[in-house]
Design an enzyme around this catalytic site. Structure first.
Site, PDB file in Angstrom:
ATOM      1  N   LEU A 160       0.838  -1.199   0.000  1.00  0.00           N
ATOM      2  CA  LEU A 160       0.000   0.000   0.000  1.00  0.00           C
ATOM      3  C   LEU A 160       0.872   1.247   0.000  1.00  0.00           C
ATOM      4  O   LEU A 160       1.962   1.251   0.575  1.00  0.00           O
ATOM      5  CB  LEU A 160      -0.900   0.039   1.239  1.00  0.00           C
ATOM      6  N   LYS A 170       1.404   6.979   1.967  1.00  0.00           N
ATOM      7  CA  LYS A 170       1.524   8.434   1.854  1.00  0.00           C
ATOM      8  C   LYS A 170       0.335   9.046   1.125  1.00  0.00           C
ATOM      9  O   LYS A 170       0.167  10.267   1.117  1.00  0.00           O
ATOM     10  CB  LYS A 170       2.825   8.793   1.138  1.00  0.00           C
ATOM     11  N   ASN A 208       8.072   0.080  13.267  1.00  0.00           N
ATOM     12  CA  ASN A 208       9.402   0.415  13.787  1.00  0.00           C
ATOM     13  C   ASN A 208      10.019   1.604  13.051  1.00  0.00           C
ATOM     14  O   ASN A 208      11.217   1.640  12.788  1.00  0.00           O
ATOM     15  CB  ASN A 208      10.338  -0.796  13.751  1.00  0.00           C
ATOM     16  N   PHE A 209       9.164   2.599  12.735  1.00  0.00           N
ATOM     17  CA  PHE A 209       9.653   3.849  12.163  1.00  0.00           C
ATOM     18  C   PHE A 209      10.230   4.725  13.274  1.00  0.00           C
ATOM     19  O   PHE A 209      10.018   4.477  14.460  1.00  0.00           O
ATOM     20  CB  PHE A 209       8.518   4.600  11.464  1.00  0.00           C
ATOM     21  N   ARG A 220       2.607  11.266  11.228  1.00  0.00           N
ATOM     22  CA  ARG A 220       2.559  12.095  10.020  1.00  0.00           C
ATOM     23  C   ARG A 220       1.879  11.356   8.874  1.00  0.00           C
ATOM     24  O   ARG A 220       1.223  11.982   8.027  1.00  0.00           O
ATOM     25  CB  ARG A 220       3.975  12.521   9.615  1.00  0.00           C
ATOM     26  N   ALA A 262      19.188   4.628  14.012  1.00  0.00           N
ATOM     27  CA  ALA A 262      19.840   3.569  14.792  1.00  0.00           C
ATOM     28  C   ALA A 262      19.703   2.228  14.100  1.00  0.00           C
ATOM     29  O   ALA A 262      18.614   1.847  13.676  1.00  0.00           O
ATOM     30  CB  ALA A 262      19.218   3.495  16.191  1.00  0.00           C
ATOM     31  N   TYR A 263      20.801   1.540  14.000  1.00  0.00           N
ATOM     32  CA  TYR A 263      20.825   0.149  13.572  1.00  0.00           C
ATOM     33  C   TYR A 263      21.523  -0.668  14.656  1.00  0.00           C
ATOM     34  O   TYR A 263      22.112  -0.124  15.594  1.00  0.00           O
ATOM     35  CB  TYR A 263      21.570  -0.003  12.241  1.00  0.00           C
ATOM     36  N   ASP A 291      18.960  -6.458  17.347  1.00  0.00           N
ATOM     37  CA  ASP A 291      17.669  -6.524  16.644  1.00  0.00           C
ATOM     38  C   ASP A 291      16.817  -7.650  17.212  1.00  0.00           C
ATOM     39  O   ASP A 291      15.609  -7.473  17.445  1.00  0.00           O
ATOM     40  CB  ASP A 291      17.904  -6.766  15.151  1.00  0.00           C
TER      41      ASP A 291
END
Length: 433
Positions: free
Chosen positions: A101, A104, A125-126, A133, A167-168, A198
């Site tokens: 989808l 936006k 996990n944004f 937004r 962040a990773y 993770d």
């Protein structure tokens, strides 16, 4: 003797497996009937929803039409990557569905909100603020689904001075203090060899979601669960954090020095490989002396047993003596001798070796997964436990991008004509045409 014991143990295990299979009349799927909408990407979020799916939940990946989740194209053969079914993707996306989808767009957001009315859990996990937004944040979802469990997983959490920072896994290993205690002084701080943060954060999210599902039986209020990779990792380093708070001492780059600090614990070089040993207790220290005929070290163990702290020179004597003894033998031989003496020890193996080890075959952790797009079957990690007398649901093929878009939208109440319109306008995508 050791090999005979292994053979007998394997025979007993095979018989037990036959009996267990004969008794397996029920399926262990405690989350059957729970639907999860997963708008997360990369590793931590998808790992969490994979665990939920293995427990029986219906998991729908909501993917961006751009197809920019690099995990789909990471690892494995060129054919796997070309199909968007890379090794990293297949390892944690079996049995899921996929819908694409454009969140936006107003129409895409409307479609997602329609799907949310039938969901129990949403995983994202944004970075903090992104879902709001887009119009699919917690407030927007609870307005259409009053008992939703909404899980937000981020690097540093939803508040604080670093909340918006990228962040990773590697970054979290560095900032958390984990790298500062991993490695040796000569080589400097090192990251762990796989993206452990993770998976730690993903498992923390699973714990939170399962707890919220239990709580919903008593209170159906909407819940916004906030998981941070940093917090998830720090929570596992409690022994060291309390030591620092109370003494000011920090563990540094101590290589393979054991948690116990025992000089009888280390990683030793043999004639054909490394063996890791953790003789942490006094009994195990005596056992390793007897096993290796190191009677000269027994007086030092006596000192330890009497509660006396060894000097650095005495510890170095033990270490040097053991290194010479290990160097004169093979890794498998040392593993077997120490194991028979009840001293925890193992040859240092690579992943390929342990995956082919008979002990791994005796565990439920690896399961078969059909990949029809490549006309092959692979093994992937599954749950690390089993419920005796019950079986898990068979793994279904991992989805290609948008494989289930049409079916999911029609199940949500849209007609085929309407779905075709969404596909034509570009607010939805299906790789099935």
């Amino acid at each position: 003797m050791f090999l005979n014991q292994v053979a007998n143990a394997n025979e007993r295990q095979n018989r037990e497996e036959i009996d267990m299979q004969a008794q397996q009349t029920k399926t262990f799927a405690p989350l059957n009937g729970i639907r999860v909408l997963d708008i997360s990407h990369v590793l931590a979020g998808p790992f969490a929803t994979y665990q939920l799916g293995l427990l029986g939940a219906d998991v729908i990946r909501v993917e961006r039409i751009a197809g920019d989740d690099f995990v789909r194209y990471h690892g494995g053969t060129e054919a796997m990557k070309s199909a968007g079914l890379g090794a990293s993707f297949l390892s944690q996306n079996a049995s899921k569905k996929s819908i694409c989808l454009d969140l936006k767009s107003d129409q895409g957001k409307e479609l997602f909100l329609r799907l949310a009315t039938g969901a129990d859990v949403i995983m994202e996990n944004f970075r903090p603020g992104v879902v709001d937004r887009l119009g699919v944040g917690f407030d927007a979802i609870k307005a259409v689904k009053p008992d939703i469990i909404y899980c937000s997983l981020s690097g540093y959490g939803q508040r604080g001075p670093l909340a918006g920072a990228p962040a990773y896994d590697h970054i979290l290993q560095g900032i958390s203090g984990m790298m500062a205690m991993t490695g040796e002084p000569a080589g400097g701080p090192m990251r762990v060899g796989f993206p452990v943060v993770d998976y730690i954060a993903g498992q923390a999210a699973v714990n939170a979601i399962l707890a919220a599902l239990m709580q919903r039986n008593q209170d159906s209020s909407p819940r916004h669960l906030e998981i941070s990779m940093l917090g998830s990792l720090i929570s596992l380093m409690g022994a060291y954090s309390v030591d620092w708070e109370t003494t000011g001492h920090l563990r540094g780059l101590e290589g393979n020095k054991a948690f116990s600090g025992s000089p009888f614990s280390d990683c030793f070089q043999t004639s054909d490989g490394l063996v890791v040993v953790t003789a942490n207790t006094i009994a195990q220290a005596y056992a390793i002396c007897a096993c290796l005929d190191a009677q000269n070290l027994v007086p030092l163990v006596d000192h330890m047993a009497a509660g006396k702290k060894l000097t650095e020179a005495e510890s170095a004597t033990i270490s040097e003596d053991l290194r010479k003894r290990f160097a004169a033998s093979g890794s498998i031989e040392m593993e077997q001798r120490l194991t028979e003496a009840q001293v925890p020890a193992a040859k240092v193996r690579d992943l390929g070796e342990i995956l082919q080890h008979p002990q791994t075959a005796a565990l439920p952790v690896m399961r078969n997964l059909n990949v029809p797009e490549l006309d092959r079957q692979i093994t992937v990690p599954a749950l690390a436990f089993e419920s005796r007398g019950e079986s898990f649901e068979q793994l279904q093929p991992a989805p290609t991008m948008g494989r289930d878009t049409v079916g999911i939208l029609m199940e949500a109440g849209y007609t085929r004509s309407e779905v075709d319109g969404f596909l034509k306008s570009g607010v939805a995508f299906s790789d099935q045409g």
